[in-house]
Design an enzyme around this catalytic site. Sequence first.
Site, PDB file in Angstrom:
ATOM      1  N   ASP A  92      -8.690  11.252   1.573  1.00  0.00           N
ATOM      2  CA  ASP A  92      -9.824  11.651   2.394  1.00  0.00           C
ATOM      3  C   ASP A  92      -9.356  12.509   3.567  1.00  0.00           C
ATOM      4  OD1 ASP A  92     -12.538  11.719   3.120  1.00  0.00           O
ATOM      5  OD2 ASP A  92     -12.239  10.094   4.566  1.00  0.00           O
ATOM      6  N   MET A 121      -4.022   6.065   4.020  1.00  0.00           N
ATOM      7  CA  MET A 121      -3.833   5.958   2.587  1.00  0.00           C
ATOM      8  C   MET A 121      -4.902   6.775   1.857  1.00  0.00           C
ATOM      9  SD  MET A 121      -1.899   4.381   0.357  1.00  0.00           S
ATOM     10  CE  MET A 121      -1.881   3.956  -1.386  1.00  0.00           C
ATOM     11  N   HIS A 130     -11.506   5.325   9.274  1.00  0.00           N
ATOM     12  CA  HIS A 130     -11.995   4.345   8.306  1.00  0.00           C
ATOM     13  C   HIS A 130     -11.993   2.967   8.962  1.00  0.00           C
ATOM     14  CE1 HIS A 130     -10.403   7.197   4.924  1.00  0.00           C
ATOM     15  NE2 HIS A 130     -11.521   7.643   5.492  1.00  0.00           N
ATOM     16  N   SER A 146      -6.960   6.910   8.900  1.00  0.00           N
ATOM     17  CA  SER A 146      -7.267   5.677   8.172  1.00  0.00           C
ATOM     18  C   SER A 146      -6.225   4.627   8.545  1.00  0.00           C
ATOM     19  CB  SER A 146      -7.304   5.934   6.662  1.00  0.00           C
ATOM     20  OG  SER A 146      -7.707   4.771   5.964  1.00  0.00           O
ATOM     21  N   THR A 147      -5.444   4.165   7.581  1.00  0.00           N
ATOM     22  CA  THR A 147      -4.475   3.094   7.826  1.00  0.00           C
ATOM     23  C   THR A 147      -3.514   3.477   8.939  1.00  0.00           C
ATOM     24  OG1 THR A 147      -4.579   2.631   5.471  1.00  0.00           O
ATOM     25  CG2 THR A 147      -2.823   1.569   6.725  1.00  0.00           C
TER      26      THR A 147
END
Length: 354
Positions: free
Chosen positions: A298, A295, A202, A176-177
């Site tokens: 998930d 973050m 993401h 993600s991030t």
Amino acid sequence: MNNKIRVLIVDDSALVRKVLSEILSAAPDIEVVGTAQDPFVARERIKQLSPDVLTLDVEMPRMDGLTFLRNLMRLRPMPVVMVSSLTARGADVTLQALELGAVDFVTKPTLDVTRALTDYSQELMAKVRMAAIARPRSRMTLAPPPVRYSVDEVVPKRPSAGQWRTTDRVLAIGASTGGTEAVKDVLMGLPPDCPAVVVAQHIPAGFSRAWAERMNRQSPLVVREAENGDRLVNGHVYIAPGDHHLLVVRDGSRYVCQLSQAAPVNRHRPSVDVLFRSVVQSAGTNACAALLTGMGIDGAQGLKELHDAGVFTVAQDEASSVVWGMPGEAVKRGGASKVLPLHEIASALLKASS
């Protein structure tokens, strides 16, 4: 003592500056300390105000956002959230900004900016909060986002394919991030004949294809946005399209991609948990998996399920992660066979899949 996140907004549009200021000022833990209409004004305000986070427009007069970001990261590194347009050029420039060190981005539409940005208010607040903790020593801590839908609703549990042991291997990666760059670093460490790679990052619709095309130009592998029915082939990377879950399913002796627009899991579509659950069910111990920077939570459950099925799993370590949320949660749950710095993950996956 003021523990609010201090934000400086940089955008050439007076309307966007006003809307962003109103949105962020409504959050009890965020304070907009100033705005700037271009990078030259922003440079002085950064010196005067010492903000914690910068929101930065991609395209501005006098100096473009990329040039300013490049100088900023060289002279005074700080968390930056890009505010990018929903265009092909906007996507490409935003991906360049992430390469230069921006933490994350939000999109702004070309029409009805006020209404659309207001619709994104929760996302904007969340990304500013996340950016504030994307530092080695953070004074901020945030609870993970609530789970609104369970992975069980998208991919019901059933026995894994652990008993199947073919010559085909699958490498599964979730992030993600900070993940657009972390995934690229892993891919750059893989040879052209490596096992097929499936990726859930993401990323919003409209950006995933541009990201896949960009990595295809930079990586020794063939990188593409996954399509329904794609057969997994060695040396190829399949990126989950924005707003679609990516699943790996078995078709006889082969693995193929399956796309789904089932409900978001952990507030995300694509969801890493959905990808990992499908991999453990379809590939079992023919797979290896890595959960990279991001973050929230998930992917943590999915990595644990893979690990429990006898699959080799890796979590990126805290020191090399932009945000150690997802991999940290996986480690806490006992889902990682190894916890490794980013530069060691590609070789570990290759070794385990050989």
